[in-house]
Design a protein around this motif. Structure first.
Motif, PDB file in Angstrom:
ATOM      1  N   ASP A 190      11.347 -61.583   4.875  1.00 11.84           N
ATOM      2  CA  ASP A 190      11.600 -62.980   4.508  1.00 11.84           C
ATOM      3  C   ASP A 190      10.310 -63.793   4.498  1.00 11.84           C
ATOM      4  OD1 ASP A 190      14.256 -62.345   4.445  1.00 11.84           O
ATOM      5  OD2 ASP A 190      14.727 -63.224   6.400  1.00 11.84           O
ATOM      6  N   LEU A 191       9.306 -63.296   5.212  1.00 13.94           N
ATOM      7  CA  LEU A 191       8.048 -64.038   5.331  1.00 13.94           C
ATOM      8  C   LEU A 191       7.053 -63.683   4.226  1.00 13.94           C
ATOM      9  CD1 LEU A 191       7.498 -63.737   9.190  1.00 13.94           C
ATOM     10  CD2 LEU A 191       8.457 -65.657   7.939  1.00 13.94           C
ATOM     11  N   ILE A 192       7.401 -62.714   3.395  1.00 12.44           N
ATOM     12  CA  ILE A 192       6.443 -62.275   2.371  1.00 12.44           C
ATOM     13  C   ILE A 192       6.133 -63.375   1.337  1.00 12.44           C
ATOM     14  CG2 ILE A 192       6.002 -60.588   0.520  1.00 12.44           C
ATOM     15  CD1 ILE A 192       7.343 -58.483   2.327  1.00 12.44           C
ATOM     16  N   PRO A 193       7.156 -64.093   0.808  1.00 15.68           N
ATOM     17  CA  PRO A 193       6.824 -65.141  -0.172  1.00 15.68           C
ATOM     18  C   PRO A 193       5.867 -66.202   0.380  1.00 15.68           C
ATOM     19  CG  PRO A 193       9.176 -64.679  -0.217  1.00 15.68           C
ATOM     20  CD  PRO A 193       8.608 -63.941   0.960  1.00 15.68           C
ATOM     21  N   GLU A 194       6.086 -66.638   1.601  1.00 13.06           N
ATOM     22  CA  GLU A 194       5.190 -67.669   2.151  1.00 13.06           C
ATOM     23  C   GLU A 194       3.810 -67.083   2.478  1.00 13.06           C
ATOM     24  OE1 GLU A 194       6.367 -68.493   6.740  1.00 13.06           O
ATOM     25  OE2 GLU A 194       8.030 -68.506   5.320  1.00 13.06           O
ATOM     26  N   THR A 195       3.781 -65.804   2.778  1.00 15.73           N
ATOM     27  CA  THR A 195       2.496 -65.156   3.028  1.00 15.73           C
ATOM     28  C   THR A 195       1.691 -65.096   1.727  1.00 15.73           C
ATOM     29  OG1 THR A 195       3.541 -63.830   4.752  1.00 15.73           O
ATOM     30  CG2 THR A 195       1.410 -63.064   3.964  1.00 15.73           C
ATOM     31  N   ARG A 196       2.378 -64.806   0.647  1.00 14.14           N
ATOM     32  CA  ARG A 196       1.709 -64.769  -0.660  1.00 14.14           C
ATOM     33  C   ARG A 196       1.178 -66.166  -1.025  1.00 14.14           C
ATOM     34  NH1 ARG A 196       1.710 -61.933  -5.907  1.00 14.14           N
ATOM     35  NH2 ARG A 196       2.677 -60.149  -4.889  1.00 14.14           N
ATOM     36  N   GLU A 197       2.007 -67.161  -0.759  1.00 15.70           N
ATOM     37  CA  GLU A 197       1.614 -68.535  -1.069  1.00 15.70           C
ATOM     38  C   GLU A 197       0.371 -68.936  -0.265  1.00 15.70           C
ATOM     39  OE1 GLU A 197       3.659 -72.852  -0.759  1.00 15.70           O
ATOM     40  OE2 GLU A 197       5.025 -71.165  -1.083  1.00 15.70           O
ATOM     41  N   PHE A 198       0.380 -68.556   1.006  1.00 18.57           N
ATOM     42  CA  PHE A 198      -0.773 -68.836   1.871  1.00 18.57           C
ATOM     43  C   PHE A 198      -2.035 -68.164   1.304  1.00 18.57           C
ATOM     44  CE2 PHE A 198      -2.996 -65.946   4.770  1.00 18.57           C
ATOM     45  CZ  PHE A 198      -3.889 -66.823   5.374  1.00 18.57           C
ATOM     46  N   ALA A 199      -1.916 -66.911   0.916  1.00 21.81           N
ATOM     47  CA  ALA A 199      -3.076 -66.166   0.419  1.00 21.81           C
ATOM     48  C   ALA A 199      -3.560 -66.742  -0.919  1.00 21.81           C
ATOM     49  CB  ALA A 199      -2.720 -64.689   0.266  1.00 21.81           C
ATOM     50  N   GLU A 200      -2.627 -67.130  -1.766  1.00 21.74           N
ATOM     51  CA  GLU A 200      -3.007 -67.724  -3.065  1.00 21.74           C
ATOM     52  C   GLU A 200      -3.755 -69.031  -2.852  1.00 21.74           C
ATOM     53  OE1 GLU A 200       0.772 -67.972  -5.065  1.00 21.74           O
ATOM     54  OE2 GLU A 200       0.566 -65.962  -5.934  1.00 21.74           O
ATOM     55  N   LYS A 201      -3.227 -69.839  -1.949  1.00 15.81           N
ATOM     56  CA  LYS A 201      -3.863 -71.142  -1.682  1.00 15.81           C
ATOM     57  C   LYS A 201      -5.254 -70.954  -1.104  1.00 15.81           C
ATOM     58  CE  LYS A 201      -0.028 -74.312  -1.178  1.00 15.81           C
ATOM     59  NZ  LYS A 201       0.981 -74.779  -0.246  1.00 15.81           N
ATOM     60  N   TYR A 202      -5.361 -70.022  -0.149  1.00 14.19           N
ATOM     61  CA  TYR A 202      -6.673 -69.822   0.461  1.00 14.19           C
ATOM     62  C   TYR A 202      -7.668 -69.299  -0.575  1.00 14.19           C
ATOM     63  CZ  TYR A 202     -10.623 -68.435   3.089  1.00 14.19           C
ATOM     64  OH  TYR A 202     -11.931 -68.314   3.490  1.00 14.19           O
ATOM     65  N   ALA A 203      -7.240 -68.355  -1.393  1.00 15.16           N
ATOM     66  CA  ALA A 203      -8.131 -67.783  -2.410  1.00 15.16           C
ATOM     67  C   ALA A 203      -8.611 -68.886  -3.360  1.00 15.16           C
ATOM     68  CB  ALA A 203      -7.407 -66.688  -3.183  1.00 15.16           C
ATOM     69  N   ALA A 204      -7.702 -69.760  -3.777  1.00 17.08           N
ATOM     70  CA  ALA A 204      -8.071 -70.841  -4.704  1.00 17.08           C
ATOM     71  C   ALA A 204      -9.076 -71.783  -4.042  1.00 17.08           C
ATOM     72  CB  ALA A 204      -6.823 -71.600  -5.141  1.00 17.08           C
ATOM     73  N   ARG A 205      -8.832 -72.087  -2.773  1.00 16.59           N
ATOM     74  CA  ARG A 205      -9.700 -73.031  -2.066  1.00 16.59           C
ATOM     75  C   ARG A 205     -11.085 -72.433  -1.823  1.00 16.59           C
ATOM     76  NH1 ARG A 205      -6.543 -73.918   2.390  1.00 16.59           N
ATOM     77  NH2 ARG A 205      -7.942 -73.032   3.935  1.00 16.59           N
ATOM     78  N   ALA A 206     -11.121 -71.156  -1.520  1.00 18.05           N
ATOM     79  CA  ALA A 206     -12.386 -70.515  -1.145  1.00 18.05           C
ATOM     80  C   ALA A 206     -13.151 -69.959  -2.349  1.00 18.05           C
ATOM     81  CB  ALA A 206     -12.105 -69.401  -0.145  1.00 18.05           C
TER      82      ALA A 206
END
Ligand code: SF4
Length: 94
Positions: free
Chosen positions: A7-23
Motif C-alpha cells: 500500500d505504501l508503494i504509490p507514495e514511495t514512488r511519489e516521494f522518489a519522483e519529487k526528490y529526483a525533480a528537486r535534485a
C-alpha cells in the motif's frame, strides 16, 4: 508488519519522483529495477517506520542508521562518480 507495505508503494514512488525533480536527477528508466527498489523502500518504511535504503545493511542503531534513510548520505557522490546511486534508484540526467 503493521501496514501492508504494498500500500505504501504509490507514495514511495511519489516521494522518489519529487526528490529526483528537486535534485535534478531522474529515476531509473528500467521499470523492473525501479519497482524493486521502491518496493524495498516501502517494505522498510512498513517495518521500521523509515525509508531505509534497501541496499545497505542496517545496524539496528537509529543514530547510525539515520544516514541510510533515502536519499542517503552517499547518493550525491555515487551519482557523480557512477551516474547512479548504489541502489540504482536515482540517475544523473544525460
Ligand atoms: S542508495 Fe539510492 S535508493 Fe538507496 S538510500 Fe541511497 S539514494 Fe536511496
Amino acid at each position: 508488519m503493521s501496514e501492508n507495505y504494498k500500500d505504501l508503494i504509490p507514495e514511495t514512488r511519489e516521494f522518489a519522483e519529487k526528490y529526483a525533480a528537486r535534485a535534478g536527477y531522474k529515476l531509473n528508466p528500467n521499470e523492473e529495477i525501479l519497482n524493486a527498489v521502491l518496493e524495498g523502500l516501502a517494505r522498510n518504511k512498513a517495518l521500521y517506520g523509515k525509508r531505509y535504503c534497501p541496499c545497505r545493511m542496517l545496524s539496528g542503531n537509529p543514530e547510525e542508521d539515520r544516514a541510510k534513510i533515502c536519499p542517503c548520505k552517499w547518493h550525491k557522490e555515487e551519482i557523480e562518480q557512477d551516474g547512479m546511486c548504489h541502489c540504482q534508484l536515482y540517475f544523473a540526467k544525460d
